[in-house]
Scaffold this active site. Structure first.
Site, PDB file in Angstrom:
ATOM      1  NE  ARG A   1       0.831  -1.078   0.388  1.00  0.00           N
ATOM      2  CZ  ARG A   1       0.001  -1.994  -0.091  1.00  0.00           C
ATOM      3  NH1 ARG A   1      -0.382  -1.913  -1.377  1.00  0.00           N
ATOM      4  NH2 ARG A   1      -0.458  -2.976   0.653  1.00  0.00           N
TER       5      ARG A   1
ATOM      6  CE  LYS B   1       4.187  -4.494   2.368  1.00  0.00           C
ATOM      7  NZ  LYS B   1       3.917  -3.859   3.675  1.00  0.00           N
TER       8      LYS B   1
ATOM      9  CG  HIS C   1       0.938   4.823   4.601  1.00  0.00           C
ATOM     10  ND1 HIS C   1       1.026   4.271   3.337  1.00  0.00           N
ATOM     11  CD2 HIS C   1       0.551   3.807   5.416  1.00  0.00           C
ATOM     12  CE1 HIS C   1       0.723   2.991   3.384  1.00  0.00           C
ATOM     13  NE2 HIS C   1       0.413   2.686   4.640  1.00  0.00           N
TER      14      HIS C   1
ATOM     15  NE  ARG D   1      -2.336   1.326   2.136  1.00  0.00           N
ATOM     16  CZ  ARG D   1      -2.800   0.396   1.309  1.00  0.00           C
ATOM     17  NH1 ARG D   1      -3.370   0.747   0.177  1.00  0.00           N
ATOM     18  NH2 ARG D   1      -2.686  -0.888   1.610  1.00  0.00           N
TER      19      ARG D   1
ATOM     20  CG  HIS E   1      -4.385  -4.648   3.714  1.00  0.00           C
ATOM     21  ND1 HIS E   1      -5.223  -4.004   4.608  1.00  0.00           N
ATOM     22  CD2 HIS E   1      -3.335  -3.812   3.526  1.00  0.00           C
ATOM     23  CE1 HIS E   1      -4.699  -2.847   4.947  1.00  0.00           C
ATOM     24  NE2 HIS E   1      -3.563  -2.706   4.300  1.00  0.00           N
TER      25      HIS E   1
ATOM     26  CE1 TYR F   1      -6.132   2.136   8.301  1.00  0.00           C
ATOM     27  CE2 TYR F   1      -6.364  -0.002   7.252  1.00  0.00           C
ATOM     28  CZ  TYR F   1      -5.666   1.172   7.425  1.00  0.00           C
ATOM     29  OH  TYR F   1      -4.498   1.382   6.742  1.00  0.00           O
TER      30      TYR F   1
END
Length: 284
Positions: free
Chosen positions: A133, A158, A223, A226, A249, A258
């Protein structure tokens, strides 16, 4: 208002929220107060309803922006003012699931070559080469680049989690070139003061300039690097769970998005219509 603001900051710090979240929440409450021109502790449920309707119907803010403001105001009333009744029934809007913008390998190459500074190229190559990120890339320290183990340490990504990602050889070459030119001491990508990290907006602006210079007719943001990283890995045969770990994630469901933008995956998927001719004809 100053005392109230400080109390909210302390409440957020006691819950160990990320610094970016803290900044966004405090800003959201300030904007709420400015809308009515009075201290937020003098605003009740009617004011909140009026403000949220204004955001949706007049300002027409994006759903992500709206939900972030709702989260901030719910925290403020529940935790700081201790008036949970004011936000009872205040819900988030359901976010639309939009497919991410992804660049092809050729577009990535053109985009990176069009960046107008070595620092911008190093940052965005880090986002693409390691799937970071932009906040994670800008938070990197010089010591987070481990050239011996060919790893990058991502600190407090995150969800307040540390993780390691692979350091590509091509990226290491560019980072070394950048380090020799910029001589960063602590923060790998410092801003003008040489101490604090470069701002996200500076990188966004660099993206827009490169997008135009490269003639790419897509809305490219930091982004996007990524998203492209994850999609290209998937197209090259990487396992979804491996990509999940690399991206940091929490749920594999997020990573599975994706599969919807991977052209290779789509092309490999055989339609049941084509299978009709493969089935042996039924005999009487």
């Amino acid at each position: 208002m100053t005392e109230l603001r400080q109390r909210m900051i302390e409440d957020l710090r006691l819950r160990n929220v990320a610094e970016n979240t803290l900044t966004c929440y405090v800003r959201a409450v300030r904007q709420y107060a400015e809308f009515f021109g009075r201290s937020p502790d003098r605003l009740d449920a009617k004011h909140l309803r009026q403000y949220l309707l204004h955001l949706l119907e007049v300002q027409k803010v994006a759903q992500g922006t709206y939900n972030q403001k709702v989260a901030a105001l719910r925290f403020f009333y529940r935790e700081t003012l201790k008036k949970p009744a004011y936000v009872e029934g205040v819900c988030f809007t359901r976010k639309e699931r939009k497919l991410p913008v992804v660049l092809s390998h050729y577009e990535i190459r053109r985009f990176l070559e069009a960046l107008d500074s070595l620092k911008s190229r190093a940052i965005l190559m880090t986002c693409y080469g390691a799937g970071l990120r932009i906040s994670e890339a800008l938070s990197l320290g010089v010591g987070d680049i481990d050239s011996e183990r060919m790893m990058i340490r991502v600190r407090q990504g995150k969800g307040r989690k540390d993780r390691y990602v692979a350091l590509p050889k091509t990226l290491l070459i560019v980072l070394r070139e950048y380090w020799k030119a910029a001589k960063p001491v602590d923060c790998l990508f410092p801003g003008r003061d040489g101490v604090k990290p470069l701002t996200r907006q500076s990188v966004v602006n660099a993206c827009h300039r490169a997008m135009k210079a490269a003639g790419i007719n897509k809305n490219v943001s930091p982004h996007t690097m990524r998203h492209s990283f994850a999609t290209h890995l998937l197209e090259e045969g990487a396992d979804v769970r491996t990509i999940q770990v690399l991206l940091g994630h929490r749920s594999v469901t997020t990573t599975a998005l994706y599969t919807h933008v991977s052209q290779a995956t789509i092309r490999k998927t055989k339609s049941p219509l084509d299978r009709l001719n493969e089935e042996p004809a039924a005999t009487a």
